[in-house]
Design a protein around this motif. Structure first.
Motif, mmCIF file in Angstrom:
data_model
loop_
_atom_site.group_PDB
_atom_site.id
_atom_site.type_symbol
_atom_site.label_atom_id
_atom_site.label_comp_id
_atom_site.label_asym_id
_atom_site.label_seq_id
_atom_site.Cartn_x
_atom_site.Cartn_y
_atom_site.Cartn_z
ATOM 1 N N SER A 132 132.833 64.216 19.376
ATOM 2 C CA SER A 132 132.632 63.999 20.796
ATOM 3 C C SER A 132 131.521 62.931 21.170
ATOM 4 N N ASN A 133 131.669 62.317 22.302
ATOM 5 C CA ASN A 133 130.567 61.229 22.840
ATOM 6 C C ASN A 133 129.937 61.800 24.046
ATOM 7 N N ARG A 134 130.162 63.350 24.155
ATOM 8 C CA ARG A 134 129.469 63.820 25.464
ATOM 9 C C ARG A 134 128.087 63.939 25.406
ATOM 10 N N ASN A 135 127.352 63.428 26.567
ATOM 11 C CA ASN A 135 126.172 63.397 26.989
ATOM 12 C C ASN A 135 125.492 62.307 26.521
ATOM 13 N N LEU A 136 125.799 61.709 24.961
ATOM 14 C CA LEU A 136 125.001 60.772 24.429
ATOM 15 C C LEU A 136 125.831 59.322 24.297
ATOM 16 N N ASP A 137 126.975 59.200 24.791
ATOM 17 C CA ASP A 137 127.781 58.144 24.755
ATOM 18 C C ASP A 137 128.106 57.572 23.417
ATOM 19 N N LEU A 138 127.926 58.458 22.238
ATOM 20 C CA LEU A 138 127.853 58.163 20.975
ATOM 21 C C LEU A 138 128.728 59.201 20.199
ATOM 22 N N PRO A 139 129.219 58.982 19.042
ATOM 23 C CA PRO A 139 130.116 59.961 18.438
ATOM 24 C C PRO A 139 129.154 60.980 17.612
ATOM 25 N N ARG A 140 129.341 62.362 17.880
ATOM 26 C CA ARG A 140 129.125 63.258 17.294
ATOM 27 C C ARG A 140 130.218 63.981 16.356
ATOM 28 N N HIS A 141 129.897 64.758 15.285
ATOM 29 C CA HIS A 141 131.087 65.545 14.757
ATOM 30 C C HIS A 141 130.600 67.042 14.757
ATOM 31 N N PHE A 142 131.770 67.783 15.361
ATOM 32 C CA PHE A 142 131.205 69.038 15.388
ATOM 33 C C PHE A 142 132.168 70.231 14.719
ATOM 34 N N VAL A 143 131.681 71.227 13.989
ATOM 35 C CA VAL A 143 132.663 72.268 13.171
ATOM 36 C C VAL A 143 132.490 73.457 13.845
ATOM 37 N N LEU A 144 133.743 74.159 14.306
ATOM 38 C CA LEU A 144 133.755 75.118 15.022
ATOM 39 C C LEU A 144 134.233 76.315 14.356
ATOM 40 N N TRP A 145 133.517 77.821 14.589
ATOM 41 C CA TRP A 145 133.689 78.852 13.817
ATOM 42 C C TRP A 145 134.332 80.013 14.484
ATOM 43 N N GLY A 160 125.676 85.446 -0.169
ATOM 44 C CA GLY A 160 124.641 86.170 -0.483
ATOM 45 C C GLY A 160 123.791 86.952 0.810
ATOM 46 N N TRP A 161 124.422 86.724 1.991
ATOM 47 C CA TRP A 161 123.964 87.143 3.218
ATOM 48 C C TRP A 161 124.455 88.302 3.859
ATOM 49 N N GLN A 162 123.674 89.330 4.508
ATOM 50 C CA GLN A 162 124.281 90.251 5.138
ATOM 51 C C GLN A 162 124.057 90.200 6.775
ATOM 52 N N VAL A 163 124.983 90.238 7.505
ATOM 53 C CA VAL A 163 124.843 90.078 8.862
ATOM 54 C C VAL A 163 124.216 91.276 9.418
ATOM 55 N N GLU A 164 123.116 91.119 10.204
ATOM 56 C CA GLU A 164 122.487 92.134 10.771
ATOM 57 C C GLU A 164 122.792 92.040 12.388
ATOM 58 N N HIS A 165 123.072 91.159 12.923
ATOM 59 C CA HIS A 165 123.414 90.907 14.300
ATOM 60 C C HIS A 165 124.235 89.752 14.705
ATOM 61 N N LEU A 166 125.249 89.857 15.311
ATOM 62 C CA LEU A 166 125.972 88.488 15.391
ATOM 63 C C LEU A 166 126.375 88.776 17.041
ATOM 64 N N ASP A 167 125.738 87.920 17.857
ATOM 65 C CA ASP A 167 125.826 88.092 19.370
ATOM 66 C C ASP A 167 126.568 86.970 19.693
ATOM 67 N N ARG A 168 127.239 86.976 20.799
ATOM 68 C CA ARG A 168 128.124 85.670 21.489
ATOM 69 C C ARG A 168 127.250 85.561 22.775
ATOM 70 N N GLY A 169 127.265 84.044 23.225
ATOM 71 C CA GLY A 169 126.730 83.594 24.275
ATOM 72 C C GLY A 169 127.315 82.643 24.911
ATOM 73 N N GLU A 170 127.463 82.300 26.118
ATOM 74 C CA GLU A 170 128.171 81.246 26.585
ATOM 75 C C GLU A 170 127.250 80.173 27.185
ATOM 76 N N THR A 171 127.664 78.892 26.953
ATOM 77 C CA THR A 171 126.917 77.790 27.939
ATOM 78 C C THR A 171 127.936 76.880 28.562
ATOM 79 N N ARG A 172 127.342 75.863 29.021
ATOM 80 C CA ARG A 172 128.486 74.965 29.844
ATOM 81 C C ARG A 172 129.238 74.195 28.922
ATOM 82 N N ILE A 173 129.215 74.434 27.605
ATOM 83 C CA ILE A 173 130.005 73.610 26.629
ATOM 84 C C ILE A 173 130.888 74.634 25.731
ATOM 85 N N GLY A 174 130.879 75.908 26.082
ATOM 86 C CA GLY A 174 131.529 76.688 25.565
ATOM 87 C C GLY A 174 130.690 77.955 24.914
ATOM 88 N N PHE A 175 131.424 78.662 24.150
ATOM 89 C CA PHE A 175 130.668 79.931 23.516
ATOM 90 C C PHE A 175 130.061 79.620 22.214
#
Length: 290
Positions: free
Chosen positions: A240-253, A266-281
């Motif tokens: 995406s060139n969003r906001n900066l007019d230059l490329p950035r690479h994003f990996v979604l999960w 080696g990690w145990q999840v204690e909390h996993l919360d979802r939040g929404e912004t103007r560019i997604g969750f």
């Protein structure tokens, strides 16, 4: 047909961050054992090349000719490059290709001020409040990818001792100009030091491919018993060139693969919360050492 891409890895590699599809592994005689382990993990064939060290250019060219349009791994070749490195032959010699993460870092180097103008001035209080549930005032926090430093200021206001770090010199200069100490740290290539009481990473992990993030999570679990981070929700990867007019690479999960990656490192999840912004969750995650 496209030229072959050759991923050069050090000969003593133990855990290699290999995400893309690999056609084959090649190794010199002294790297055969490490090559065999890596080939088995990737589910591909290993070929040991006796002349790889003595005639690296010739042997690499022969490998490239066999694998046009594919990516192969080669262990134990010294072209004077910092490893790992992806190279292609340009007709005159071997050229190092920037990784997706390196392209993204270059964007931040060029557009750090524009980035500061494009993001909210308020810190990520949702993530900081998750961290507050797990550690105490006075505890030491390693912040990966401090960026503009907005979260570190709030973390310190709440009584934590923060080590600000970033892989981008422009952000280090920005934080230092604001009067704060900040250290150069590339989460992919550098050791985290420590021990710390927590590792904190806000909107950083989304710039690492899945194999890179796996290695970073392993380093984090050795550095601290608590991890707090955010990353983008979604499928696949994007540029995406969003906001900066230059490329950035994003990996979604997706949630389940993210939980699996944390458990495997080696990690145990204690909390996993979802939040929404103007560019997604986004996922807001608090994890503890299992």
């Amino acid at each position: 047909m496209c030229p072959a891409r050759i991923l050069l890895l050090p000969g003593d590699v133990v855990q290699a961050a290999v995400e893309e599809r690999i056609a084959q592994v090649y190794a010199g005689p002294f790297e055969a054992a490490a090559g065999a382990r890596l080939a088995e993990r990737l589910g591909v064939r290993l070929t040991v090349v006796p002349e790889l060290v003595r005639r690296p250019d010739d042997e690499l060219q022969a490998i490239a000719d066999l694998h046009r349009g594919e990516t192969v791994v080669v262990l134990g070749v010294d072209l004077g490059l910092r490893l790992p490195a992806i190279v292609e032959h340009n007709g005159d010699g071997w050229t190092r290709l920037p990784s997706d993460n390196e392209v993204t870092l270059a964007t931040y180097e060029q557009a750090a001020e524009k980035f500061r103008e494009s993001i909210p001035t308020e810190p990520n209080t949702q993530l900081i409040e998750l961290l507050e549930e797990a550690i105490n005032p006075g505890d030491r926090v390693l912040e990966l990818g401090s960026g503009t430093g907005r979260d570190a200021i709030e973390l310190e206001r709440r009584g934590f001792v923060v080590r600000r770090t970033d892989a981008t010199q422009a952000f280090l200069d920005m934080m230092r100009a604001d009067g704060y100490a900040a250290d150069r740290l590339n989460a992919i290539t550098d050791d985290f030091g420590g021990p710390y009481d927590a590792v904190f990473a806000d909107a950083v992990f989304l710039h690492f491919d899945r194999a890179q993030l796996t290695e970073i999570l392993r380093k984090a679990v050795r550095a601290a018993p608590v991890l707090a981070f955010t990353t983008r929700e979604g499928k696949g990867e994007e540029w995406s060139n969003r906001n900066l007019d230059l490329p950035r690479h994003f990996v979604l999960w997706q949630e389940e693969p993210l939980r699996e990656a944390l458990a495997a490192t080696g990690w145990q999840v204690e909390h996993l919360d979802r939040g929404e912004t103007r560019i997604g969750f986004w996922f807001h995650v608090l994890a503890s050492r299992a």
